[in-house]
Design an enzyme around this catalytic site. Structure first.
Site, PDB file in Angstrom:
ATOM      1  N   HIS A 275     -14.891 -15.783  11.404  1.00  0.00           N
ATOM      2  CA  HIS A 275     -15.044 -14.353  11.590  1.00  0.00           C
ATOM      3  C   HIS A 275     -16.250 -13.838  10.821  1.00  0.00           C
ATOM      4  O   HIS A 275     -16.386 -14.118   9.640  1.00  0.00           O
ATOM      5  CB  HIS A 275     -13.776 -13.675  11.038  1.00  0.00           C
ATOM      6  CG  HIS A 275     -13.306 -12.546  11.864  1.00  0.00           C
ATOM      7  ND1 HIS A 275     -14.006 -11.376  11.980  1.00  0.00           N
ATOM      8  CD2 HIS A 275     -12.201 -12.407  12.625  1.00  0.00           C
ATOM      9  CE1 HIS A 275     -13.341 -10.558  12.778  1.00  0.00           C
ATOM     10  NE2 HIS A 275     -12.237 -11.163  13.184  1.00  0.00           N
TER      11      HIS A 275
ATOM     12  N   HIS B 162      -7.484  -7.397   4.927  1.00  0.00           N
ATOM     13  CA  HIS B 162      -8.365  -7.391   3.764  1.00  0.00           C
ATOM     14  C   HIS B 162      -8.169  -6.171   2.886  1.00  0.00           C
ATOM     15  O   HIS B 162      -7.503  -5.209   3.247  1.00  0.00           O
ATOM     16  CB  HIS B 162      -9.832  -7.558   4.178  1.00  0.00           C
ATOM     17  CG  HIS B 162     -10.470  -6.344   4.796  1.00  0.00           C
ATOM     18  ND1 HIS B 162     -11.749  -5.968   4.494  1.00  0.00           N
ATOM     19  CD2 HIS B 162     -10.036  -5.463   5.710  1.00  0.00           C
ATOM     20  CE1 HIS B 162     -12.063  -4.893   5.193  1.00  0.00           C
ATOM     21  NE2 HIS B 162     -11.056  -4.564   5.935  1.00  0.00           N
TER      22      HIS B 162
ATOM     23  N   GLU C 121     -13.142   3.012   3.980  1.00  0.00           N
ATOM     24  CA  GLU C 121     -13.354   2.873   5.417  1.00  0.00           C
ATOM     25  C   GLU C 121     -12.684   4.024   6.158  1.00  0.00           C
ATOM     26  O   GLU C 121     -11.462   4.079   6.251  1.00  0.00           O
ATOM     27  CB  GLU C 121     -12.776   1.543   5.916  1.00  0.00           C
ATOM     28  CG  GLU C 121     -13.348   0.324   5.221  1.00  0.00           C
ATOM     29  CD  GLU C 121     -12.736  -0.968   5.750  1.00  0.00           C
ATOM     30  OE1 GLU C 121     -12.118  -0.950   6.834  1.00  0.00           O
ATOM     31  OE2 GLU C 121     -12.847  -1.988   5.057  1.00  0.00           O
TER      32      GLU C 121
ATOM     33  N   TYR D  55      -8.302   0.519  20.365  1.00  0.00           N
ATOM     34  CA  TYR D  55      -8.845  -0.371  19.339  1.00  0.00           C
ATOM     35  C   TYR D  55      -7.989  -1.629  19.260  1.00  0.00           C
ATOM     36  O   TYR D  55      -6.765  -1.566  19.214  1.00  0.00           O
ATOM     37  CB  TYR D  55      -8.873   0.363  17.999  1.00  0.00           C
ATOM     38  CG  TYR D  55      -9.438  -0.455  16.875  1.00  0.00           C
ATOM     39  CD1 TYR D  55     -10.726  -0.988  16.957  1.00  0.00           C
ATOM     40  CD2 TYR D  55      -8.697  -0.690  15.721  1.00  0.00           C
ATOM     41  CE1 TYR D  55     -11.247  -1.733  15.919  1.00  0.00           C
ATOM     42  CE2 TYR D  55      -9.214  -1.428  14.673  1.00  0.00           C
ATOM     43  CZ  TYR D  55     -10.488  -1.949  14.778  1.00  0.00           C
ATOM     44  OH  TYR D  55     -11.000  -2.695  13.755  1.00  0.00           O
TER      45      TYR D  55
ATOM     46  N   HIS E 110      -8.833   3.976   5.148  1.00  0.00           N
ATOM     47  CA  HIS E 110      -8.358   2.902   4.278  1.00  0.00           C
ATOM     48  C   HIS E 110      -9.230   2.941   3.038  1.00  0.00           C
ATOM     49  O   HIS E 110     -10.413   2.603   3.079  1.00  0.00           O
ATOM     50  CB  HIS E 110      -8.421   1.554   5.006  1.00  0.00           C
ATOM     51  CG  HIS E 110      -7.573   1.548   6.249  1.00  0.00           C
ATOM     52  ND1 HIS E 110      -8.008   1.054   7.456  1.00  0.00           N
ATOM     53  CD2 HIS E 110      -6.321   2.017   6.472  1.00  0.00           C
ATOM     54  CE1 HIS E 110      -7.052   1.211   8.368  1.00  0.00           C
ATOM     55  NE2 HIS E 110      -6.021   1.787   7.792  1.00  0.00           N
TER      56      HIS E 110
ATOM     57  N   HIS F 158      -5.219  -3.387   4.330  1.00  0.00           N
ATOM     58  CA  HIS F 158      -5.041  -2.995   5.732  1.00  0.00           C
ATOM     59  C   HIS F 158      -5.396  -4.175   6.616  1.00  0.00           C
ATOM     60  O   HIS F 158      -5.860  -5.211   6.161  1.00  0.00           O
ATOM     61  CB  HIS F 158      -5.875  -1.758   6.069  1.00  0.00           C
ATOM     62  CG  HIS F 158      -7.348  -1.915   5.815  1.00  0.00           C
ATOM     63  ND1 HIS F 158      -7.896  -1.839   4.565  1.00  0.00           N
ATOM     64  CD2 HIS F 158      -8.381  -2.142   6.653  1.00  0.00           C
ATOM     65  CE1 HIS F 158      -9.199  -2.002   4.641  1.00  0.00           C
ATOM     66  NE2 HIS F 158      -9.528  -2.210   5.897  1.00  0.00           N
TER      67      HIS F 158
HETATM   68 FE   LIG Z   1     -11.298  -2.734   6.955  1.00  0.00          FE
END
Ligand SMILES: [Fe+2]
Length: 452
Positions: free
Chosen positions: A301, A344, A350, A359, A374, A380
């Site tokens: 990722h 993470h 964020e 989403y 977040h 989250h």
């Molecule tokens: Fe995030």
């Protein structure tokens, strides 16, 4: 909205003159023949006033030096004194309510009904979160705008910072001192510090604003990506000169956001009286569909920084005051990988919004016109449905985020949520935490690596 014209490029030296006044733009110091103004030999062509708008310190190094020259019918200084004006839900008071480190999510913010109340862009601004201080030129504000009426004989001027505007519902026609821009959902625009603008709307209108104090947005560096990719400079557009020579006997109102508060003054003429301009400090817009997406084509990722459209850099290398990041439609092809965003905790804040679609990490609950926050080090990640589905998914190439455009304002500031965000807006989703409640342990101590 046919007939609007734009020039392409990011941060270049532009020049533009309204075609009704050819030659309005002074070129060099050639001697002009003012046959119609023999008594004023030192004024600009057509008898215009010259006015500089500085977007950087005079002595900034060339790559960061921003200024434009405006050739206008009357200079901005001709106005009555500013007096305090109602701020509504716009604030820079980050201590209105106690800090809240929880994951926060908002259902779509409600738009006022015109039959009940006419609200324009300036009065429909609501600060939802932010940090820092406009006085020391360091910080950000995140605002939601909801409105249903055009600004009439009124413009807005932000002395505190730059507005990055993300329309979510309803196109907005922005008249600026530099010309007009029509900005539709899935486009963004940036109105930089000190640029006067007025907003026309065409029905129920909603969007998001990222405001940064003390830095301008720029394209992120590309490093090993090379000379092409992400948002390309040629896809940014700035308006061409347009003026009106309009006397407003009843008074034209200039709203000034100054040190976090609003002030208003009156003048008897339209401020959109710039016949010609040149410089590298302009408003601009960008269509998000032009973003060239970079993504993993093997396994694992990449961090979401690969989706950065614009960044407002802090003085710390690699650390942004705020980044504007999008999650556009793309192909997902990674093998041996859980493809949605990872779980993470982040040393950045964020704030996310959704322009349209669904989403991928939260198919339900996170809706167009809503938002989430977040905060720094608040955990989250994908909700339980997303985790279970994608942990079992057959990994074949597939389209991700088709018909969707989510975005993130990511900031190194620890943002406070306002009273409007936590209480007044009334769309805070009190059950957000429940989307992770059913995550269960898959731990198996007898697991052995398979021989392949
Ligand atoms: Fe995030």
């Amino acid at each position: 909205m046919a007939g609007l014209k734009y020039m392409s490029g990011f941060g270049n030296e532009f020049s533009s003159e309204d075609p009704r006044c050819p030659g309005a733009l002074p070129e060099g110091q050639v001697k002009h023949t003012h046959t119609h103004l023999p008594q004023l030999p030192q004024v600009c062509p057509y008898g215009l006033y010259a006015e500089q708008l500085s977007g950087s310190a005079f002595t900034c190094p060339r790559p960061a030096n921003k200024r434009s020259w405006l050739y206008r019918i009357l200079p901005s200084v001709k106005h009555k004194p500013f007096i305090a004006a109602p701020c509504g839900d716009l604030t820079e008071n980050w201590n209105e309510v106690e800090p809240d480190p929880n994951q926060l999510r908002w259902l779509p913010f409600s738009i006022p009904t015109p039959t009940k109340k006419k609200v324009d862009f300036a009065t429909g601004l609501h600060t939802i979160c932010g940090a820092g201080d406009a006085k020391s030129r360091n910080g950000i504000g995140v605002h939601i705008y909801t409105c249903n009426a055009s600004m009439v004989d009124m413009c807005f001027n932000n002395s505190d910072g730059d507005f990055l505007i993300v329309p979510q519902q309803g196109e907005i026609l922005i008249t600026t001192e530099f010309g007009k821009m029509l900005v539709e959902p899935n486009e963004i625009c940036v109105i930089q510090q000190g640029m006067r603008f007025s907003v026309d709307v065409f029905g129920a209108t909603r969007g998001y604003i990222l405001e940064v104090y003390g830095a301008h947005f720029e394209l992120p560096d590309l490093g090993p990506i090379g000379g092409n990719g992400l948002a390309n400079p040629r896809d940014f557009q700035c308006p061409v000169a347009w003026y009106e020579d309009r006397h407003v006997a009843a008074g034209y109102t200039i709203i000034n956001k100054y040190q976090g508060k609003l002030f208003a003054c009156q003048q008897d003429f339209s401020p959109f009286n710039v016949v010609a301009w040149h410089g590298n400090y302009t408003p601009y817009k960008y269509n998000l569909t032009n973003f060239m997406v970079i993504n993993c084509v093997a396994f694992d990722h990449a961090d979401p920084s690969i989706f950065t459209v614009l960044t407002a850099k802090s003085t710390r290398p690699g650390v942004a005051i705020a980044d504007f990041v999008i999650f556009p439609p793309r192909w997902g092809v990674a093998d041996r990988t859980f493809r949605p965003p990872y779980y993470h905790r982040n040393c950045m804040s964020e704030f996310m919004g959704l322009i349209k679609g669904h989403y991928e990490a939260k198919e339900e609950g996170f809706q167009p016109g809503g938002a989430s926050l977040h905060s720094i080090m608040t955990p989250h990640g994908p909700d339980v449905d997303c985790f279970e589905k994608n942990s079992r998914a057959e990994l074949k190439p597939e389209r991700v985020a088709e018909g969707t455009m989510a975005f993130m304002f990511e900031s190194s500031f620890s943002m406070a949520v306002t009273k409007w965000g936590l209480q007044t807006c009334q769309t805070l989703d009190k059950n957000y935490y429940q989307c992770w409640e059913d995550l269960c342990s898959h731990f198996d101590p007898s697991w052995k690596p398979s021989k392949q």
